[in-house]
Design an enzyme around this catalytic site. Structure first.
Site, mmCIF file in Angstrom:
data_model
loop_
_atom_site.group_PDB
_atom_site.id
_atom_site.type_symbol
_atom_site.label_atom_id
_atom_site.label_comp_id
_atom_site.label_asym_id
_atom_site.label_seq_id
_atom_site.Cartn_x
_atom_site.Cartn_y
_atom_site.Cartn_z
ATOM 1 N N GLY A 443 0.779 -1.238 0.000
ATOM 2 C CA GLY A 443 0.000 0.000 0.000
ATOM 3 C C GLY A 443 0.803 1.275 0.000
ATOM 4 C CB CYS A 527 7.118 7.518 17.316
ATOM 5 S SG CYS A 527 8.711 7.597 18.105
ATOM 6 C CG ASP A 610 -3.679 -2.882 5.246
ATOM 7 O OD1 ASP A 610 -3.512 -3.839 4.478
ATOM 8 O OD2 ASP A 610 -3.360 -1.714 4.978
ATOM 9 C CD GLU A 676 7.107 -9.355 9.235
ATOM 10 O OE1 GLU A 676 6.394 -8.359 9.468
ATOM 11 O OE2 GLU A 676 8.035 -9.719 9.961
ATOM 12 C CG HIS A 705 10.359 -4.143 9.493
ATOM 13 N ND1 HIS A 705 9.775 -5.338 9.163
ATOM 14 C CD2 HIS A 705 9.379 -3.385 10.029
ATOM 15 C CE1 HIS A 705 8.500 -5.302 9.502
ATOM 16 N NE2 HIS A 705 8.231 -4.130 10.021
#
Ligand code: GLN
Ligand code: ZN
Length: 768
Positions: A443, A527, A610, A676, A705
């Site tokens: 996305g 964050c 999601d 994932e 990541h």
């Protein structure tokens, strides 16, 4: 005297100073000295605040440059071999390499992937998963705990160092190669813990906090024995060093007996998540133990009901006397926003209902004072708390009868698509005409500095709405072109208009409030600013339709409408505590259902909802899980099933441990699900050997990541592995998660490799 205590304070800084310093360092724009200086300043600020408030037990080593589990990995020298770490101390580069991986070429080094990362219990905080080898050696390789204790000491502040306890540390890890139980390493690990405790005692510490949150999980006899053995040894290290063993996030339950047998000096229990445990704990606590009462919620933002908390403290005092009691937050305040005083934009009414980390410390002080000197010493504050709570309960802002009625009327028919997946799939394929192993993304595309800058400029009022919209449209246009050029099959608009996938929806829904600085750490420097759901939820207007429609107008390829699911919106928000979570979730689901219908009406053929957070909402213990999964799955289905057979519903979950909820993933009945998988090298697909997943699935083929770019061969290899378990007509090809935290320089080669690998696999299948 009852003692005021804290278990941990947010690290990121009131203005996210740590985030900025970390990212500057990673980009080579700041030196390590500059980064460490920022860190030192933040620690100093936290300690001084707590010192000024007069807390008796102030934590240290609760700070971290990335994650406290990673700090523990460094402390005990459990650096996986692939990082080629030698030497005595884990240096900053090795530390960040474990967290983020190493990209080839950058420092002339070869590429190394990051360590696995997963959610910390049922929070949205991620920790780095320790990896253990059967012949794992441990040695003391970081004295951070001692260094930070001394750092506070030099400021004239006596602290209580916090360490992740050895048993939870092992239990939270995984075996790197062959299957073996990390617990077998306890004997090797304990000497390192003993050594650090000795050093802390030598430095002048008289208390240490060892966190053993795994004690609130279902534990077998082997685990229980491990706690006994561990604390037998650690409790004997130094007569001058007292151990507070902290549990949180739940009930000790059947582990209470074990906890009471440990060779420790104090036990902390969470009375927010598990108020019912106070009684059995009081009844069983051995005489030499101090009880630390977690009475101020470390996981939510509501102002404390001081009278109720004081009643708990008083009943403990009655049984234990006042010398054996500490008063503190339920868990570390790491999960709370930092300071309500910064929220000048929140209206007074809402503000009066809330307390953030700093205010929670004040509440702890008030409660301690009330316990020691009587309520009359803090009468005004108690009165204010009582009034605020009563006002909140009665406020017209939280009740919406229409919404309550709609939820009451939810019928089973609203929870199912009308046709089974196989048939839907055929109808959808007729329209979409996708190739085998279709390629897509999850996305978001990079939220570049420019995107963030324009948003800030717009928020400041320096550009108007039209200018901002024009900018976003241009970003979307470029992103659509980009995806067409790369050769992706199903496109997305990139989510540039969203700061955050929950915040974006929350700001458009009724019943949600937003903060300006209410950031909490998600992972590393990242964050999030969770919304506060304070009232009944409703959708006054469509939220995403115009963007989706615009994006679709730019291409002939299918464009996905992108939504966040109800469970995730719930899970990543601070949730009202005056009605069951399931009730709030259903309200959100109805709002999303309406949005889905509007997208479909606007001609969007694929809608992704999601639910990355579905698993983290899972109760920590077995009992209670089924009930949760039932309402969570139903909420997703309520949001997703109001569409025609020809509309394809996608969903995404971003974690790799789905084995235990695999059937619920199936029960979603999404047409396609993206999960994932790359960090675990498709290990998660093992779950599909026993369970024949019926619908389509895209196991992530590269980790987003980390900045590392995967090679085509690597992706090809992962796809081959996936095809060993799944049918080729069932597999989609996609990254692990959204690309918003990545840079275009990484995204371009990564997606190119991904598309090339997909084509190679297709070719090999058609050639067969
Ligand atoms: N659609 C979201 C994105 O791509 C999903 C993010 C997530 O799963 N955390 O950013
Ligand atoms: Zn994700």
């Amino acid at each position: 005297m009852v003692y005021a205590t804290n278990l941990g304070y947010p690290r990121i800084g009131p203005k996210r100073e740590l985030k900025k310093a970390l990212e500057a360092y990673w980009r080579g724009r700041a030196t390590s000295a500059e980064l460490l200086e920022t860190a030192r300043t933040l620690r100093k600020g936290n300690w001084e605040l707590q010192h000024q408030l007069d807390l008796q037990h102030i934590p240290s080593n609760d700070f971290s440059l990335y994650d406290h589990v990673l700090d523990t990995i460094a402390m005990v020298g459990a650096v996986p071999r692939r990082y080629r770490w030698k030497g005595d101390r884990v240096d900053l580069d090795t530390y960040f390499a474990m967290a983020r991986g190493v990209q080839s070429g950058v420092t002339g080094s070869e590429a190394v992937p990051a360590m696995d990362m997963t959610k910390w219990f049922d929070t949205n905080y991620h920790y780095i998963v320790p990896e253990f080898e059967p012949d794992q050696a441990f040695k003391l390789a970081s004295t951070k705990a001692v260094d930070e204790f001394l750092e506070a000491k030099s400021l004239g502040i006596h602290t209580r160092p916090v360490l992740l306890g050895p048993v939870s540390f092992l239990l939270l890890g995984k075996s790197a190669s062959v299957e073996f139980s990390p617990l077998t390493l306890l004997g090797q690990l304990l000497p390192v813990y003993a050594e650090i405790l000795r050093q802390l005692a030598a430095a002048g510490a008289n208390w240490v906090q060892l966190d053993e949150p795994c004690l609130v999980l279902d534990q077998g006899p082997r685990e229980r024995q491990a706690y006994i053995v561990a604390y037998q040894q650690l409790g004997a290290v130094s007569p001058d060093l007292h151990i507070l063993l902290a549990t949180y996030f739940g009930d000790l339950g059947d582990n209470l007996e074990t906890a009471c047998k440990l060779n420790i000096d104090a036990l902390h229990v969470d009375l927010l998540r598990a108020p019912g445990q106070l009684e059995p704990v009081l009844a069983n606590l051995p005489e030499h133990l101090t009880l630390s009462l977690g009475v101020v919620d470390g996981r939510n933002v509501w102002r404390n009901d001081l009278s109720q908390a004081l009643a708990q403290i008083k009943s403990a005092m009655q049984q234990l006397g006042s010398e054996r009691i500490m008063v503190g937050p339920s868990c570390s305040l790491l999960f709370s926003p930092i300071d309500l005083d910064q929220e000048t934009k929140l209206d007074e009414e809402l503000r009066s209902w809330l307390a953030f980390a700093r205010q929670k410390l004040e509440e702890i002080m008030l409660l301690t004072k009330a316990a020691n000197q009587g309520v009359s010493s803090v009468q005004d504050s108690f009165e204010a708390s009582r009034k605020a709570i009563a006002a909140r309960r009665a406020s017209s802002r939280i009740h919406n009868q229409v919404v309550k009625q709609r939820v009451a009327d939810i019928s089973p028919a609203l929870l199912s698509r009308s046709t089974p997946h196989a048939e839907r799939k055929r109808l959808q394929q007729e329209k979409l005409k996708l190739p085998l192993l279709p390629t897509t993304t999850i996305g978001s595309f990079p939220q570049t500095r420019e995107v963030r800058k324009m948003r800030a400029t717009f928020k400041k009022g320096a550009i108007n709405g039209q200018e901002y919209e024009a900018f976003l449209k241009e970003e979307i246009r470029k992103t659509v072109r980009f995806q067409e050029d790369i050769g992706l099959d199903v496109l997305v608009h990139g989510e540039f208009e969203r700061t955050d996938m929950v915040e974006y929806f929350g700001t458009q829904l009724e019943g949600f409030a937003f903060t300006t600085f209410g950031w909490v750490q998600s992972y590393g420097s990242r964050c999030v600013r969770p919304p506060i759901i304070y009232g009944d939820v409703s959708r006054p207007h469509p939220m995403t339709v115009e963007w989706a429609q615009y994006a679709q107008s730019l291409t002939d390829k299918p464009m996905k409408g992108m939504l966040t699911g109800p469970v995730t919106i719930l899970q990543w928000s601070f949730v009202r505590d005056d009605q069951p979570r399931s009730e709030t979730c259903n309200q959100i689901a109805l709002a999303i259902r309406d949005e889905v219908a509007d997208l479909e009406r606007a001609g969007i053929q694929i809608i992704q909802i999601d639910e990355p957070a579905i698993r983290e909402g899972l109760p920590l213990r077995q009992n209670g899980r089924q009930a949760y999964l039932t309402w969570a799955v139903n909420a997703f289905r309520l949001a997703a099933s109001g569409v025609a057979d020809t509309t394809q519903i996608h969903s995404h979950m971003c974690y790799s441990e789905i084995n235990d909820i695999i059937e619920s993933v199936g029960a979603f009945d999404a047409d396609v699900i993206f999960i994932e998988a790359s960090r675990s090298k498709m290990e998660l697909l093992d779950a599909f050997r026993q369970y024949q997943y019926p619908n389509d699935i895209g196991p992530g083929v590269y980790d987003i990541h980390s900045p590392r770019v995967p090679s085509e061969d690597e992706v090809f290899g992962l796809l081959q592995r996936a095809l060993g378990v799944l049918r080729s007509d069932q597999v989609w090809v996609n990254p692990d998660c959204g690309l918003k935290t990545r840079r275009w320089e990484e995204v371009e080669p990564s997606l190119t490799a991904m598309v090339a690998a997909a084509r190679r696999v297709r070719a090999s299948i058609t050639a067969d």
